[in-house]
Design an enzyme around this catalytic site. Structure first.
Site, PDB file in Angstrom:
ATOM      1  CB  CYS B 172      -0.745  25.898   2.298  1.00 42.59           C
ATOM      2  SG  CYS B 172      -1.780  26.806   3.464  1.00 42.59           S
ATOM      3  CG  HIS B 305       4.160  28.451  -0.770  1.00 41.90           C
ATOM      4  ND1 HIS B 305       2.997  27.802  -1.089  1.00 41.90           N
ATOM      5  CD2 HIS B 305       4.004  28.870   0.523  1.00 41.90           C
ATOM      6  CE1 HIS B 305       2.173  27.814  -0.048  1.00 41.90           C
ATOM      7  NE2 HIS B 305       2.761  28.464   0.942  1.00 41.90           N
ATOM      8  CG  HIS B 342      -2.193  30.814   0.246  1.00 45.67           C
ATOM      9  ND1 HIS B 342      -2.287  29.568  -0.318  1.00 45.67           N
ATOM     10  CD2 HIS B 342      -1.328  30.684   1.294  1.00 45.67           C
ATOM     11  CE1 HIS B 342      -1.520  28.721   0.355  1.00 45.67           C
ATOM     12  NE2 HIS B 342      -0.934  29.381   1.326  1.00 45.67           N
TER      13      HIS B 342
END
Lengths: 338, 413
Positions: B172, B305, B342
């Site tokens: 990610c 994040h 996400h």
């Protein structure tokens, strides 16, 4: 040939010839194709012809590390090749004395775990194993290597065709030049699974798919005699540039070669190299095709030839499957500096 | 030659963004996404792309892709063959390319991040190989187009350049690593300009994977909320055109912002869980600040994040608290994942564009669903749309395997 400021401090390999560079060297000395094995493709009457990595000679010590409980074959090959290349410097990394950059290049990654996980998803998504999924991620092996070495340094996983390994070498050289790491280990690896071997066969029936890993450890200061001299541009295959044309441009950048300079190629677009004046070794004919692992083995062999004084220099030609052609030249710095 | 590098010597060069393209579940394009991020619009809905009836979570931030793709150099018979991820990437790149005013060129490095490329084709390949093992129809095409490099090569053909291509797959953090690497290539003199970004499309394997880890929330994610219970997946792409400041000035190009810092660090604690103190996150932020030559006190906004998993947000909060020190008490922080989910390999790139939008528009993106801020957060969580004077923004991206990356952007006026 210019004097290199990037040295190949160590090399490592896990291949169908065995665990370690010595096994690869012995297989090349025999200059004969390694024995093949068969691999079942579920539901298919035929068998896939492949070259497996043989079992390790003994218990792999690194598997005792708590992070290694579930690591797959790909991670094991990557870590073993990297540790061989690092040699005693692995201890310096583990104690925080040496800042290590890690680069892993692969095309298919943890394909066996990905297949296994998705097969579970197809049966019942609610029951798919949470233990497997994290191992499917492309950078899981590079992460395991970093964890084993206790290395917080810069760490990239590059994905692409076989030429990605050479791009990784150039990236490592950048990191070293910019002071981002004291040493960089670059590993090219692929995993042998029926799904990958099956896919490769679709493009060339005679393909003998293999798995394994190869590693080069790069430093700016080393007692090693092998230096990185050149990595060509990456010549992409496009509408206006065929694979053959890309291979010819690699040859053009690497130059004509000399009678005592080895060529380690991957057997693709050989016409670009037909007038190579020196000795030549074509690895896939002996080892099988293993994409990024093959490219890494080619470089390992080139560096090994120089380190063992069988050659003052060696060129590597990697003509990838569907992305790029790229090449490299390694030199004996003791000779080229005099 | 990739090695030895040309023009490697000399002082660091300034790197500016002259084009940015984005597509998320908020919509396609800078304007739509900027309006969405500024308002804190959420874009979650029931998953329609695959069967989630047996999954704990049944929502995601899906994109409605346009039927018609923009005209490029791609042949008309090739366009219908592009799958979901390639389409997103092409749409984002088309917007960025148009903004930049760049012209086709033989040598234009492309650095992209993704976690799974066109994984749906890999899924289809496996399904057919298992269910009808003697049927090889379309399997070669699936294998070819599944590969990550193929989506990047679509861009080369579409806009008329020849790479080289570098694809970073650091889970990610992939998108942030890609932009960071592109930044370093230009800064160090290795390239004059680079096309960069990240992309990922929703796919069953990944959705089921996060669900198997019980990392997916059954309801829209709530980053940094004390009641958070997991992440919500999304999909999308963002592409940026980066070049030297000198190049942009010479072309008299419009500039969207400047990248001034990039830092990365590897968390060796666990394959999927961050160290509870967020040590690697803090190291990445510090490294980015060092490159940028700024202190945490000079950072006006942090795009966290902020996945809304228990572990990530706790570790990131600890890291930001310690990194910012006293500054934390009035440091605005938000996670745009509260709006679009996400985006995995696209997250770092999309969130980089969100930072550029905030810097240009002088506002802070809120997480409006946040009702009970985690008391572990000493910083100011942005919960309502608000205008603000911001000069410097930092974006965090963390991933499986302990991949941690931070980018720092400066407003361009």
């Amino acid at each position: 040939m210019g004097v290199s400021t990037i040295f190949i401090h160590g090399i490592g390999a896990v291949s169908p010839a065995g665990w370690g560079v010595a096994a690869l060297r012995e297989a090349l000395k025999k200059n004969a194709p390694l024995p093949v094995q068969t691999l079942a493709r579920p539901g298919w009457a035929h068998q896939l012809t492949v070259r497996h990595v043989p079992p390790p000679p003994g218990r792999l010590e690194f598997l005792a590390h708590p992070r290694m409980r579930r690591v797959g074959v790909l991670s094991q090959h990557i870590i073993a090749a990297a540790l061989e290349a690092l040699g005693q410097d692995a201890g310096l990394v583990q104690t925080g004395v040496l800042r290590l950059g890690v680069i892993v290049s692969t095309l298919a990654g943890n394909v066996a775990y990905s297949r296994r996980f998705y097969e579970e998803v197809l049966k019942d998504p609610a029951m798919a194993s949470p233990l497997i999924f994290p191992e499917t991620v492309f950078n899981a092996p590079a992460s395991h290597l970093a964890a084993y070495l206790n290395s917080p340094g810069i760490n990239y996983t590059l994905v692409g065709d076989a030429g990605s390994f050479l791009q990784g070498l150039a990236l490592a050289a950048d990191w070293l030049a910019q002071g981002q790491a004291d040493g960089c280990v670059v590993v090219g690896a692929e995993e042998l699974d029926w799904i990958a071997a099956d896919a490769a066969r679709l493009f060339k029936r005679s393909t003998i798919y293999a798995g394994g890993a190869g590693a080069l450890y790069l430093k700016t200061q080393s007692a090693a005699r092998t230096g990185l001299s050149t990595i060509t541009d990456s010549f992409l295959y496009t509408k206006s540039q065929t694979r053959a044309a890309a291979a010819r441009r690699v040859r053009s950048q690497l130059g004509p070669g000399s009678p005592d300079e080895w060529l380690c190629d991957n057997g693709a677009e050989s016409s670009a190299w037909q007038d190579w004046p020196g000795p030549r070794v074509t690895l896939p004919a002996i080892m099988g095709g293993a994409l990024n692992a093959s490219a890494a083995w080619q470089c390992v062999v080139a560096c090994d030839l120089i380190a063992n004084a069988r050659s003052p220099g060696a060129c590597v030609s990697v003509v990838g499957a569907n992305q790029q052609a790229i090449g490299a030249r390694f030199v004996n710095t003791e000779i080229s500096s005099t | 030659m990739l090695f030895p590098p040309p023009n490697a010597a000399g002082s660091a060069r300034r790197v500016v963004v002259t084009g940015a393209g984005i597509i998320t579940a908020l919509g396609a394009g800078w304007k739509t996404n900027a309006e969405g991020f500024r308002a804190g619009t959420t874009a979650f809905r029931p998953v329609t792309l695959f069967d989630v009836s047996r999954q704990r979570s049944k929502i995601a931030a899906e994109i409605d892709l346009p039927e018609v793709l923009p005209a490029t150099r791609l042949s008309t018979n090739k366009l219908p063959r592009l799958n979901r991820a390639a389409r997103m990437l092409l749409l984002a790149a088309h917007e960025a390319w148009g903004q930049s005013g760049w012209q086709p060129d033989d040598h234009l490095p492309v650095v992209l991040g993704t976690t799974s490329g066109e994984m749906t084709l890999g899924q289809d390949y496996l399904c057919q190989a298992i269910n009808t093992p003697n049927d090889f129809k379309r399997q070669a095409t699936r294998v070819t187009n599944y590969q990550v490099q193929r989506q990047a090569m679509v861009l080369c053909e579409a806009f008329g350049f020849q790479g080289p291509l570098i694809k970073i797959s650091n889970a990610c953090a992939s998108g942030a690593n890609a932009i960071g690497h592109a930044f370093e290539m230009i800064r160090s003199g290795r390239a004059e300009r680079v096309l960069t970004g990240g992309y990922d499309a929703l796919c069953h394997l990944t959705f089921a994977g996060f669900d198997s880890l019980q990392a997916l929330a059954p309801t829209p994610c709530l980053p940094f909320d004390v009641h958070r219970n997991g992440l919500t997946l999304g999909e999308g792409a963002a592409v940026l055109t980066l070049e030297t400041l000198a190049s942009a000035k010479q072309r008299d190009a419009d500039t969207l912002g400047e990248i001034i810092g990039y830092g990365t660090d590897t968390d060796t604690h666990h394959l999927t869980q961050p160290h509870p103190e967020g040590r690697a996150a803090m190291a990445a932020m510090n490294a980015a600040c060092t490159v940028a030559g700024v202190s945490p006190g000079e950072v006006d906004y942090v795009n966290a994040h902020g996945t809304a998993t228990i572990q990530n947000d706790a570790a990131e909060a600890a890291a930001i608290n310690r990194w910012a020190g006293d500054r934390a008490l009035n440091l605005p922080v938000s996670s745009t994942k509260a709006d679009i989910g996400h985006l995995l390999g696209a997250a770092g790139a999309v969130e980089a564009v969100a930072c550029l939008m905030a810097l240009q528009g002088q506002w802070l993106p809120p997480a409006r669903a946040l009702t009970s801020p985690d008391p572990a957060c000493r910083f100011q969580l942005v919960r309502q749309p608000i205008d603000a004077k911001i000069e410097i923004a930092l974006s965090n991206s963390f991933g499986f395997g302990g991949a941690n990356a931070s980018l720092i952007f400066r407003r361009w006026v």
